[in-house]
Scaffold this active site. Structure first.
Site, PDB file in Angstrom:
ATOM      1  N   ASP A  28      83.498  41.975  26.425  1.00  0.00           N
ATOM      2  CA  ASP A  28      82.317  41.113  26.585  1.00  0.00           C
ATOM      3  C   ASP A  28      81.446  40.735  25.101  1.00  0.00           C
ATOM      4  O   ASP A  28      81.685  41.403  24.189  1.00  0.00           O
ATOM      5  CB  ASP A  28      81.124  41.726  27.248  1.00  0.00           C
ATOM      6  N   ALA A  52      78.367  47.087  17.342  1.00  0.00           N
ATOM      7  CA  ALA A  52      79.341  47.181  18.220  1.00  0.00           C
ATOM      8  C   ALA A  52      78.937  47.625  19.543  1.00  0.00           C
ATOM      9  O   ALA A  52      77.682  47.919  19.787  1.00  0.00           O
ATOM     10  CB  ALA A  52      80.205  48.262  17.567  1.00  0.00           C
ATOM     11  N   LYS A  53      79.776  47.883  20.504  1.00  0.00           N
ATOM     12  CA  LYS A  53      79.436  47.971  22.015  1.00  0.00           C
ATOM     13  C   LYS A  53      78.636  49.371  21.935  1.00  0.00           C
ATOM     14  O   LYS A  53      77.923  49.576  22.800  1.00  0.00           O
ATOM     15  CB  LYS A  53      80.572  48.073  22.686  1.00  0.00           C
ATOM     16  N   ARG A  54      79.119  50.162  21.094  1.00  0.00           N
ATOM     17  CA  ARG A  54      78.674  51.665  21.200  1.00  0.00           C
ATOM     18  C   ARG A  54      77.289  51.750  20.744  1.00  0.00           C
ATOM     19  O   ARG A  54      76.575  52.715  21.046  1.00  0.00           O
ATOM     20  CB  ARG A  54      79.406  52.556  20.408  1.00  0.00           C
ATOM     21  N   ASP A  55      76.572  50.620  20.360  1.00  0.00           N
ATOM     22  CA  ASP A  55      75.290  50.714  19.763  1.00  0.00           C
ATOM     23  C   ASP A  55      74.213  50.643  21.208  1.00  0.00           C
ATOM     24  O   ASP A  55      73.070  50.381  20.604  1.00  0.00           O
ATOM     25  CB  ASP A  55      74.969  49.568  18.821  1.00  0.00           C
TER      26      ASP A  55
END
Ligand code: GLU
Length: 309
Positions: free
Chosen positions: A22, A244-247
């Site tokens: 996404d 990034a997604k992990r944020d």
């Protein structure tokens, strides 16, 4: 007949995401900017799925859906790179016929070792396979090494002009045109596609700026026009790293699951560009002035900043 620049119709802008997952708010912000630059200059706006690499099933469809939910529109058809391989091969064939390509048998590791040697531009391929004899090539093929195809570049630097950053001079090396697995390389595909799609304005994240001299040089070699560039600042997390997604809740779907509307998310992106009160791209278009854009990255605290207060 040469076109008269005073009456020439502007070409197209584009957004060209890689469907690896996404889009996060940084990607969406870049897409919004590409749309604003194109639409504010009377250009068409095209969507290109860069699916030669890093593809996750269904991701392209979700990306397009998210961009539409945010209120962006584009001119059909959507172009998929994986369906245009003959176009890339034709460009490779032209370069090869002009003596501008060579096979490279280096492994990633060998290149890594060579490029960390204390000379030459950072990250540039040192040309190890440039002068292999036919015998040496045969030896490597017999070892079962897959050959990539590289450009025989006759410059080491090239200058491009960026709408936001001014002149940028950067390294050009013997870049890969076709990878060892047979896939056309990003730098080639992007150049071929931009020309084929009549794209004369490239707006994208400034992480791609270092690749731009290579691409502009390649376009020149192929006799293709070099587009106007605008490299826009990235979105960073609170630790100063690229978002990034992990944020946390960084995709449109994440934000909507928290109860935020697409209009609200759009208004947050607009605010990060210095505009308050716009909840649709069209409302933002009325205010948009490229010269006023922030030149610094936008730092986003995905866990705090976005919640409506
Ligand atoms: N597909 C590239 C990316 O998502 C963008 C390429 C480009 O805009 O030239 O990073």
């Amino acid at each position: 007949m040469p076109t008269d620049p005073a009456t020439a119709k502007p070409g197209n802008g584009r957004f060209a995401p890689s469907p690896s997952g996404d889009l996060h708010l940084g990607n969406l912000r870049t897409g919004l900017l590409a749309w604003l630059f194109a639409r504010s200059t009377g250009r068409g706006f095209l969507m290109r799925v860069e699916d030669l690499d890093r593809v996750r099933a269904g991701a392209a469809e979700r990306q397009l859906e998210d961009l539409a939910t945010l209120g962006l529109d584009w001119d059909p058809p959507v172009v998929w790179q994986s369906r245009r391989l003959p176009l890339y091969e034709a460009a490779i064939a032209r370069l090869t016929a002009a003596g501008l390509t060579y096979e490279c048998f280096c492994t990633r590791r060998e290149i890594q070792q060579a490029v960390t040697a204390p000379h030459g531009p950072l990250g540039a391929y040192p040309g190890t396979c440039r002068t292999l004899t036919e015998h040496e090539k045969q030896q490597r093929r017999a070892e079962g090494r897959p050959a990539a195809l590289r450009l025989r570049a006759d410059v080491t630097e090239f200058t491009v002009t960026d709408r936001l950053l001014g002149e940028y001079r950067g390294a050009v090396d013997d870049l890969v045109l076709r990878r060892g697995d047979g896939t056309p390389a990003y730098n080639l595909a992007v150049v071929v596609d931009d020309a084929d799609q009549g794209i004369d304005q490239v707006v994208r994240g400034d992480d791609l700026l270092p690749s731009t001299p290579r691409q502009a040089y390649l376009a020149t070699l192929l006799g293709l026009p070099v587009p106007e560039y605008a490299h826009v600042p990235l979105v960073l997390n609170t630790a100063g790293q690229r978002l990034a997604k992990r944020d946390g809740a960084v995709t449109l779907r994440n934000r909507m699951a928290l109860g935020e509307s697409p209009g609200y998310v759009l208004s947050v992106l607009a605010e990060s560009l210095g505009y308050t009160g716009a909840t649709t791209p069209s409302a933002l278009l009325e205010k948009f002035r490229p010269e006023d854009l922030p030149r610094e990255p936008w730092t986003l605290d995905a866990n705090g900043l976005l919640q409506p207060s």
